[in-house]
Design a protein around this motif. Structure first.
Motif, PDB file in Angstrom:
ATOM      1  N   PRO A 148      -6.295  -6.240 -15.230  1.00 57.03           N
ATOM      2  CA  PRO A 148      -6.513  -7.328 -14.261  1.00 57.03           C
ATOM      3  C   PRO A 148      -5.210  -7.937 -13.735  1.00 57.03           C
ATOM      4  CG  PRO A 148      -7.988  -7.564 -16.142  1.00 57.03           C
ATOM      5  CD  PRO A 148      -6.997  -6.498 -16.504  1.00 57.03           C
ATOM      6  N   LYS A 149      -4.247  -8.164 -14.625  1.00 55.66           N
ATOM      7  CA  LYS A 149      -2.985  -8.754 -14.183  1.00 55.66           C
ATOM      8  C   LYS A 149      -2.181  -7.758 -13.341  1.00 55.66           C
ATOM      9  CE  LYS A 149      -2.079 -12.253 -15.033  1.00 55.66           C
ATOM     10  NZ  LYS A 149      -2.299 -13.510 -14.270  1.00 55.66           N
ATOM     11  N   LEU A 150      -2.208  -6.489 -13.723  1.00 57.18           N
ATOM     12  CA  LEU A 150      -1.506  -5.480 -12.927  1.00 57.18           C
ATOM     13  C   LEU A 150      -2.141  -5.353 -11.545  1.00 57.18           C
ATOM     14  CD1 LEU A 150       0.759  -3.402 -12.877  1.00 57.18           C
ATOM     15  CD2 LEU A 150      -0.839  -1.708 -13.797  1.00 57.18           C
ATOM     16  N   SER A 151      -3.439  -5.523 -11.458  1.00 54.51           N
ATOM     17  CA  SER A 151      -4.114  -5.514 -10.160  1.00 54.51           C
ATOM     18  C   SER A 151      -3.583  -6.634  -9.268  1.00 54.51           C
ATOM     19  CB  SER A 151      -5.629  -5.673 -10.336  1.00 54.51           C
ATOM     20  OG  SER A 151      -6.191  -4.561 -10.991  1.00 54.51           O
ATOM     21  N   GLN A 152      -3.347  -7.797  -9.851  1.00 48.12           N
ATOM     22  CA  GLN A 152      -2.787  -8.911  -9.085  1.00 48.12           C
ATOM     23  C   GLN A 152      -1.386  -8.586  -8.581  1.00 48.12           C
ATOM     24  OE1 GLN A 152      -3.387 -12.008 -12.135  1.00 48.12           O
ATOM     25  NE2 GLN A 152      -4.789 -13.030 -10.701  1.00 48.12           N
ATOM     26  N   VAL A 153      -0.576  -7.939  -9.419  1.00 47.46           N
ATOM     27  CA  VAL A 153       0.778  -7.544  -9.012  1.00 47.46           C
ATOM     28  C   VAL A 153       0.709  -6.587  -7.825  1.00 47.46           C
ATOM     29  CG1 VAL A 153       2.833  -6.263  -9.717  1.00 47.46           C
ATOM     30  CG2 VAL A 153       1.801  -7.916 -11.288  1.00 47.46           C
ATOM     31  N   VAL A 154      -0.150  -5.561  -7.924  1.00 46.05           N
ATOM     32  CA  VAL A 154      -0.280  -4.576  -6.848  1.00 46.05           C
ATOM     33  C   VAL A 154      -0.773  -5.234  -5.569  1.00 46.05           C
ATOM     34  CG1 VAL A 154      -1.529  -2.517  -6.090  1.00 46.05           C
ATOM     35  CG2 VAL A 154      -0.621  -2.622  -8.411  1.00 46.05           C
ATOM     36  N   GLU A 155      -1.764  -6.105  -5.695  1.00 44.21           N
ATOM     37  CA  GLU A 155      -2.313  -6.760  -4.511  1.00 44.21           C
ATOM     38  C   GLU A 155      -1.262  -7.630  -3.828  1.00 44.21           C
ATOM     39  OE1 GLU A 155      -4.722  -7.501  -1.504  1.00 44.21           O
ATOM     40  OE2 GLU A 155      -5.088  -6.058  -3.127  1.00 44.21           O
ATOM     41  N   MET A 156      -0.439  -8.328  -4.610  1.00 42.45           N
ATOM     42  CA  MET A 156       0.605  -9.154  -4.003  1.00 42.45           C
ATOM     43  C   MET A 156       1.646  -8.294  -3.296  1.00 42.45           C
ATOM     44  SD  MET A 156       1.186 -12.615  -6.164  1.00 42.45           S
ATOM     45  CE  MET A 156       1.535 -13.478  -4.627  1.00 42.45           C
ATOM     46  N   LEU A 157       2.002  -7.167  -3.867  1.00 46.24           N
ATOM     47  CA  LEU A 157       2.950  -6.263  -3.205  1.00 46.24           C
ATOM     48  C   LEU A 157       2.374  -5.751  -1.889  1.00 46.24           C
ATOM     49  CD1 LEU A 157       4.426  -4.200  -6.176  1.00 46.24           C
ATOM     50  CD2 LEU A 157       5.689  -5.697  -4.636  1.00 46.24           C
ATOM     51  N   ARG A 158       1.096  -5.421  -1.891  1.00 47.46           N
ATOM     52  CA  ARG A 158       0.456  -4.973  -0.650  1.00 47.46           C
ATOM     53  C   ARG A 158       0.456  -6.089   0.387  1.00 47.46           C
ATOM     54  NH1 ARG A 158      -5.253  -2.755  -1.634  1.00 47.46           N
ATOM     55  NH2 ARG A 158      -4.945  -1.949   0.480  1.00 47.46           N
ATOM     56  N   GLU A 159       0.221  -7.322  -0.069  1.00 46.11           N
ATOM     57  CA  GLU A 159       0.244  -8.462   0.850  1.00 46.11           C
ATOM     58  C   GLU A 159       1.652  -8.690   1.399  1.00 46.11           C
ATOM     59  OE1 GLU A 159      -2.236 -10.482   2.115  1.00 46.11           O
ATOM     60  OE2 GLU A 159      -3.443  -8.836   1.306  1.00 46.11           O
ATOM     61  N   PHE A 160       2.658  -8.571   0.535  1.00 44.59           N
ATOM     62  CA  PHE A 160       4.044  -8.741   0.989  1.00 44.59           C
ATOM     63  C   PHE A 160       4.373  -7.729   2.080  1.00 44.59           C
ATOM     64  CE2 PHE A 160       5.568 -10.573  -3.363  1.00 44.59           C
ATOM     65  CZ  PHE A 160       4.810 -11.704  -3.125  1.00 44.59           C
ATOM     66  N   ALA A 161       3.904  -6.481   1.899  1.00 46.13           N
ATOM     67  CA  ALA A 161       4.143  -5.448   2.904  1.00 46.13           C
ATOM     68  C   ALA A 161       3.447  -5.803   4.218  1.00 46.13           C
ATOM     69  CB  ALA A 161       3.661  -4.094   2.386  1.00 46.13           C
ATOM     70  N   LYS A 162       2.225  -6.319   4.126  1.00 53.51           N
ATOM     71  CA  LYS A 162       1.491  -6.714   5.335  1.00 53.51           C
ATOM     72  C   LYS A 162       2.187  -7.868   6.052  1.00 53.51           C
ATOM     73  CE  LYS A 162      -3.121  -5.362   3.689  1.00 53.51           C
ATOM     74  NZ  LYS A 162      -4.438  -5.885   3.252  1.00 53.51           N
ATOM     75  N   TYR A 163       2.724  -8.805   5.280  1.00 52.96           N
ATOM     76  CA  TYR A 163       3.430  -9.937   5.884  1.00 52.96           C
ATOM     77  C   TYR A 163       4.607  -9.469   6.741  1.00 52.96           C
ATOM     78  CZ  TYR A 163       1.106 -13.498   2.932  1.00 52.96           C
ATOM     79  OH  TYR A 163       0.215 -14.330   2.329  1.00 52.96           O
TER      80      TYR A 163
END
Length: 517
Positions: A148-163
């Motif tokens: 679950p925590k690693l999923s949050q890390v991956v999702e934030m990285l994907r969001e950073f890329a989208k930003y």
């Protein structure tokens, strides 16, 4: 350039020159502040991986959140951005080092310009928590604890890329963090060569009688392994007044604030001498690279930056190119016999040489042989691309991992500890770093070929003399730190362009000899 400066000096004006000089001082102070915050973050990480009590992760996460948010504001806040843009507009008046530092921070700004500081701070907390959970998950042999925590890390990285780069592959965004000029296209071409050439070579080796490596197995004492570490680090020329040594579950080398304070966290295997020896050589190579950087880079953003595939090349150069050579084994053999009379004393030096070069498909990357190591990295490369692109959910990672190990290495992974939980890179947020290991392998061979044109490398290894080898590396690679990227250093100072063919040729020649292919 000099003519340009002279012609325009009168137009620049005394007051403008004074303003520029003040900006340069402010820029130097900004970099010192960034290094100071990095120092704090690195100490927190070092503590968490080495000596911190297991129940203190939340405490570190709180500190890391504040530090990450402050770092983002330092690098890309309005005041810093105004200063960096001003210097960039007047870059003709700056030194090479200043221009490169400006470019480095502008790159950081581009990567993070649209990320809300509070989200970046939260990301730092997620990483700290993920690293702590990784240790718990390993103890319990259960990836679901980390997922679950690693999923949050991956999702934030994907969001950073989208930003910041909504039209680009999010994995390119991750790669760019570690290596300027390396993208998915570059990596795919290199891994295509790995995929084409290494599996057939592995199958040919597996058809031959296997090398016996029982000479490296035993019950080794802490004292003897510590003495081995002291011997190896002294042999390769590490300055232990500048390099501290400790142990960790996952080995690493880290700079604290600058290259003037380097820490090695190694790992000793009490039943496998080869594992201990080559971990020492790998981390020693990293520390040599870091401490060999020019001192005038200290407390700037160029200290250790922008050429991470080169630091990996140095780890692999000392571990494999030198450390697994006949010359090296012949030189250290008497010391090994003295430290480990049983079992080493019962086996001739050629048997030791063959044992440290044994090829065997296994589950673990860090203890893998020189050949299959590349397949271990390829698995991780393909999986993290899929995660960042949204093609693979983190919760499904163990099954995907196990399938690829069956496909590429022909083995069954028995559990999470032997599989998806073995590396700390993903809990640390290091998506996009794994390909640099293979690029480092490729560079290590290119560097050796060029070095051999100037000095008789293995003659010096046979004498246990690393001075000229280290001098060559420092002159061509180490001292430049982040002044240039790896492509620039390899082409301008080493005289080689990235190519996978010499590395494949090296592997084929070496293992054809050992296994009589």
């Amino acid at each position: 350039m000099i003519i340009h400066v002279i012609l325009n000096a009168s137009n620049f004006g005394k007051e403008t020159m004074m303003e520029l000089e003040k900006a340069r001082v402010r820029f130097a102070n900004l970099q010192k502040k960034i290094c100071a915050y990095n120092h704090a973050a690195e100490l927190i990480y070092l503590d968490g991986e080495t000596s911190a009590p297991p129940g203190t992760a939340d405490n570190r996460a709180q500190a890391q959140e504040v530090i990450n948010e402050r770092l983002l504001r330092l690098k890309s806040g309005p005041e810093s951005l105004e200063l960096i843009n001003y210097l960039n507009d007047n870059r003709d008046w700056l030194s090479v080092k200043e221009r490169r530092a400006v470019d480095f921070l502008l790159k950081e700004v581009r990567r993070k310009k649209n990320i809300p500081p509070e989200e970046y701070g939260k990301y730092g907390a997620y990483l700290s928590e993920a690293q702590a959970l990784w240790h718990v998950a390993r103890e319990e042999n259960d990836f679901k604890i980390l997922a679950p925590k690693l999923s949050q890390v991956v999702e934030m990285l994907r969001e950073f890329a989208k930003y910041n780069v909504p039209d680009k592959d999010p994995y390119d965004y991750c790669l760019e963090q570690y290596e300027e000029g390396v993208d998915v296209e570059t990596c795919d071409k290199l891994f295509d060569i790995i995929k084409e050439e290494i599996p057939p070579l592995l199958r040919a080796i597996e058809e031959k009688p296997q090398v016996d490596d029982t000479c490296l197995k035993g019950d080794f004492s802490d004292e003897s392994l510590q003495e081995l570490a002291a011997f190896i680090f002294d042999l390769v020329g590490l300055n232990l007044n500048q390099v501290g040594v400790t142990t960790a579950t996952h080995p690493f080398t880290i700079s604290l604030g600058s290259h003037l304070d380097e820490r090695i966290a190694t790992r000793f295997s009490k039943d496998n001498l080869g594992s201990s020896l080559y971990t020492l050589l790998n981390q020693g190579g990293h520390a040599l690279y870091e401490t060999g950087q020019a001192d005038n880079l200290a407390f700037t953003v160029l200290d250790g930056a922008a050429a991470l595939s080169l630091t990996e090349s140095q780890g692999r150069f000392y571990e494999n190119i030198i450390g697994r050579s006949r010359s090296f084994i012949e030189y250290i053999y008497p010391e090994l016999v003295e430290l480990f009379p049983i079992p080493i004393g019962n086996h001739p030096v050629e048997e030791i040489y063959r044992a440290v070069n044994k090829v065997e498909a296994g589950c673990t990357r860090i203890n893998s042989d020189e050949l299959t190591y590349n397949l271990h990295v390829m698995v991780r490369y393909e999986l993290e691309k899929a995660m960042l692109r949204g093609d693979l959910l983190v919760k499904d990672l163990p099954d995907a991992w196990n399938q690829k190990y069956k496909e590429y290495l022909g083995i069954d992974v028995p559990d999470d500890l032997s599989g998806v939980l073995q590396d700390i890179h993903w809990p640390f947020g290091s998506f996009g770093y794994f390909p640099l290991y293979v690029i480092g392998n490729i560079f290590s061979v290119l560097i050796t070929e060029k070095m051999s044109e100037d000095i008789n490398v293995y003659d010096y290894v046979e004498e246990g003399n690393f001075k000229l080898i280290n001098f060559w590396n420092k002159d061509k690679i180490w001292k430049y730190g982040g002044l240039f990227n790896s492509k620039e250093i390899m082409e301008k100072y080493v005289g080689a362009s990235i190519s996978g063919e010499p590395y494949i040729r090296y592997l084929k020649n070496k293992y054809t000899d050992i296994y009589q292919l």
